[in-house]
Design a protein around this motif. Structure first.
Motif, PDB file in Angstrom:
ATOM      1  N   ALA A  38       0.843  -1.205   0.000  1.00 54.49           N
ATOM      2  CA  ALA A  38       0.000   0.000   0.000  1.00 54.49           C
ATOM      3  C   ALA A  38       0.875   1.252   0.000  1.00 54.49           C
ATOM      4  O   ALA A  38       0.610   2.203  -0.744  1.00 54.49           O
ATOM      5  N   GLY A  39       1.919   1.254   0.814  1.00 53.48           N
ATOM      6  CA  GLY A  39       2.829   2.396   0.835  1.00 53.48           C
ATOM      7  C   GLY A  39       3.520   2.606  -0.503  1.00 53.48           C
ATOM      8  O   GLY A  39       3.619   3.727  -0.999  1.00 53.48           O
ATOM      9  N   VAL A  40       3.983   1.505  -1.108  1.00 55.22           N
ATOM     10  CA  VAL A  40       4.642   1.598  -2.412  1.00 55.22           C
ATOM     11  C   VAL A  40       3.652   2.069  -3.468  1.00 55.22           C
ATOM     12  O   VAL A  40       3.962   2.936  -4.290  1.00 55.22           O
ATOM     13  N   GLY A  41       2.442   1.517  -3.442  1.00 59.54           N
ATOM     14  CA  GLY A  41       1.428   1.917  -4.420  1.00 59.54           C
ATOM     15  C   GLY A  41       1.068   3.385  -4.323  1.00 59.54           C
ATOM     16  O   GLY A  41       0.978   4.087  -5.343  1.00 59.54           O
ATOM     17  N   MET A  42       0.870   3.870  -3.100  1.00 57.05           N
ATOM     18  CA  MET A  42       0.538   5.289  -2.933  1.00 57.05           C
ATOM     19  C   MET A  42       1.713   6.177  -3.326  1.00 57.05           C
ATOM     20  O   MET A  42       1.519   7.248  -3.910  1.00 57.05           O
ATOM     21  N   ALA A  43       2.929   5.736  -3.029  1.00 57.58           N
ATOM     22  CA  ALA A  43       4.111   6.521  -3.409  1.00 57.58           C
ATOM     23  C   ALA A  43       4.236   6.612  -4.926  1.00 57.58           C
ATOM     24  O   ALA A  43       4.522   7.681  -5.480  1.00 57.58           O
ATOM     25  N   ILE A  44       3.992   5.500  -5.605  1.00 55.19           N
ATOM     26  CA  ILE A  44       4.048   5.512  -7.073  1.00 55.19           C
ATOM     27  C   ILE A  44       2.945   6.400  -7.635  1.00 55.19           C
ATOM     28  O   ILE A  44       3.169   7.166  -8.583  1.00 55.19           O
ATOM     29  N   PHE A  45       1.755   6.330  -7.047  1.00 55.24           N
ATOM     30  CA  PHE A  45       0.645   7.156  -7.509  1.00 55.24           C
ATOM     31  C   PHE A  45       0.978   8.637  -7.388  1.00 55.24           C
ATOM     32  O   PHE A  45       0.729   9.419  -8.312  1.00 55.24           O
ATOM     33  N   VAL A  46       1.544   9.048  -6.267  1.00 55.89           N
ATOM     34  CA  VAL A  46       1.888  10.457  -6.071  1.00 55.89           C
ATOM     35  C   VAL A  46       3.044  10.861  -6.983  1.00 55.89           C
ATOM     36  O   VAL A  46       3.023  11.920  -7.616  1.00 55.89           O
ATOM     37  N   ALA A  47       4.054   9.996  -7.079  1.00 57.93           N
ATOM     38  CA  ALA A  47       5.221  10.315  -7.903  1.00 57.93           C
ATOM     39  C   ALA A  47       4.857  10.378  -9.379  1.00 57.93           C
ATOM     40  O   ALA A  47       5.528  11.062 -10.159  1.00 57.93           O
ATOM     41  N   ARG A  48       3.794   9.703  -9.769  1.00 63.17           N
ATOM     42  CA  ARG A  48       3.360   9.687 -11.182  1.00 63.17           C
ATOM     43  C   ARG A  48       3.017  11.085 -11.675  1.00 63.17           C
ATOM     44  O   ARG A  48       3.145  11.401 -12.845  1.00 63.17           O
ATOM     45  N   PHE A  49       2.581  11.954 -10.784  1.00 61.96           N
ATOM     46  CA  PHE A  49       2.129  13.282 -11.172  1.00 61.96           C
ATOM     47  C   PHE A  49       3.219  14.341 -11.100  1.00 61.96           C
ATOM     48  O   PHE A  49       2.938  15.523 -11.273  1.00 61.96           O
ATOM     49  N   THR A  50       4.466  13.929 -10.883  1.00 56.85           N
ATOM     50  CA  THR A  50       5.584  14.866 -10.966  1.00 56.85           C
ATOM     51  C   THR A  50       6.113  14.868 -12.397  1.00 56.85           C
ATOM     52  O   THR A  50       5.801  13.981 -13.190  1.00 56.85           O
ATOM     53  N   SER A  51       6.915  15.839 -12.736  1.00 60.57           N
ATOM     54  CA  SER A  51       7.455  15.886 -14.103  1.00 60.57           C
ATOM     55  C   SER A  51       8.372  14.696 -14.362  1.00 60.57           C
ATOM     56  O   SER A  51       8.342  14.102 -15.445  1.00 60.57           O
ATOM     57  N   HIS A  52       9.176  14.342 -13.375  1.00 56.75           N
ATOM     58  CA  HIS A  52      10.047  13.167 -13.526  1.00 56.75           C
ATOM     59  C   HIS A  52       9.221  11.892 -13.660  1.00 56.75           C
ATOM     60  O   HIS A  52       9.556  11.003 -14.445  1.00 56.75           O
ATOM     61  N   GLY A  53       8.150  11.787 -12.898  1.00 66.16           N
ATOM     62  CA  GLY A  53       7.288  10.622 -12.977  1.00 66.16           C
ATOM     63  C   GLY A  53       6.613  10.504 -14.333  1.00 66.16           C
ATOM     64  O   GLY A  53       6.507   9.422 -14.898  1.00 66.16           O
ATOM     65  N   GLN A  54       6.164  11.628 -14.875  1.00 65.66           N
ATOM     66  CA  GLN A  54       5.534  11.610 -16.197  1.00 65.66           C
ATOM     67  C   GLN A  54       6.541  11.196 -17.261  1.00 65.66           C
ATOM     68  O   GLN A  54       6.218  10.428 -18.172  1.00 65.66           O
ATOM     69  N   GLN A  55       7.789  11.692 -17.152  1.00 65.86           N
ATOM     70  CA  GLN A  55       8.829  11.301 -18.103  1.00 65.86           C
ATOM     71  C   GLN A  55       9.123   9.806 -17.982  1.00 65.86           C
ATOM     72  O   GLN A  55       9.301   9.114 -18.987  1.00 65.86           O
ATOM     73  N   PHE A  56       9.176   9.309 -16.769  1.00 62.73           N
ATOM     74  CA  PHE A  56       9.464   7.895 -16.547  1.00 62.73           C
ATOM     75  C   PHE A  56       8.369   7.018 -17.151  1.00 62.73           C
ATOM     76  O   PHE A  56       8.652   6.024 -17.819  1.00 62.73           O
ATOM     77  N   PHE A  57       7.107   7.365 -16.915  1.00 61.70           N
ATOM     78  CA  PHE A  57       6.018   6.562 -17.445  1.00 61.70           C
ATOM     79  C   PHE A  57       5.927   6.673 -18.964  1.00 61.70           C
ATOM     80  O   PHE A  57       5.580   5.715 -19.647  1.00 61.70           O
ATOM     81  N   ALA A  58       6.259   7.834 -19.525  1.00 61.24           N
ATOM     82  CA  ALA A  58       6.299   7.974 -20.984  1.00 61.24           C
ATOM     83  C   ALA A  58       7.403   7.085 -21.559  1.00 61.24           C
ATOM     84  O   ALA A  58       7.207   6.434 -22.592  1.00 61.24           O
ATOM     85  N   PHE A  59       8.535   7.054 -20.888  1.00 60.59           N
ATOM     86  CA  PHE A  59       9.629   6.169 -21.319  1.00 60.59           C
ATOM     87  C   PHE A  59       9.185   4.710 -21.268  1.00 60.59           C
ATOM     88  O   PHE A  59       9.481   3.927 -22.166  1.00 60.59           O
ATOM     89  N   GLY A  60       8.471   4.341 -20.224  1.00 58.61           N
ATOM     90  CA  GLY A  60       7.967   2.978 -20.097  1.00 58.61           C
ATOM     91  C   GLY A  60       7.017   2.611 -21.230  1.00 58.61           C
ATOM     92  O   GLY A  60       7.079   1.507 -21.778  1.00 58.61           O
TER      93      GLY A  60
END
Length: 115
Positions: A38-60
């Motif tokens: 749950a902690g990892v999932g919520m952390a990923i969810f929050v990090a997804r909305f940062t610019s670095h997170g968006q770049q990472f998911f676009a790369f994926g």
């Protein structure tokens, strides 16, 4: 600045999940693992909305598209390649054994211990 706050919150959520694992030490292992997930999932969810997170998911996503373009070998090609690799390993092992035995014989001969 907001990206830093979001990343900080993500790190805190991740730490909370890990802390939950230890806080719930008296409970079932399943519950403890769920706390971490749950902690990892919520952390990923929050990090997804940062610019670095968006770049990472676009790369994926791009990597997934490129993976679909790969021409994967057939089952027959895979077995043939694996067989060639095993054969080559055996041949090289025999070669190295012969070289090792020859060098050992030469050293013994030079030291006067040979037959």
């Amino acid at each position: 600045m907001t990206d830093k706050l979001k990343l900080g919150l993500a790190i805190l959520l991740l730490a909370a999940g890990v802390a939950g694992f230890y806080i719930l030490s008296e409970h079932a292992l399943v519950l403890r693992v769920l706390a971490v997930l749950a902690g990892v999932g919520m952390a990923i969810f929050v990090a997804r909305f940062t610019s670095h997170g968006q770049q990472f998911f676009a790369f994926g996503k791009e990597a997934w598209v490129e993976t679909k373009k790969v021409v994967w070998p057939t089952r027959k090609e895979t077995f043939q390649t694996t067989g060639v690799v095993f054969l080559l390993v055996v041949v090289i092992a025999i070669f190295l054994w012969i070289v090792d035995a020859s060098l050992m014989w030469a050293v013994k001969l030079l030291m006067g211990q040979g037959d």
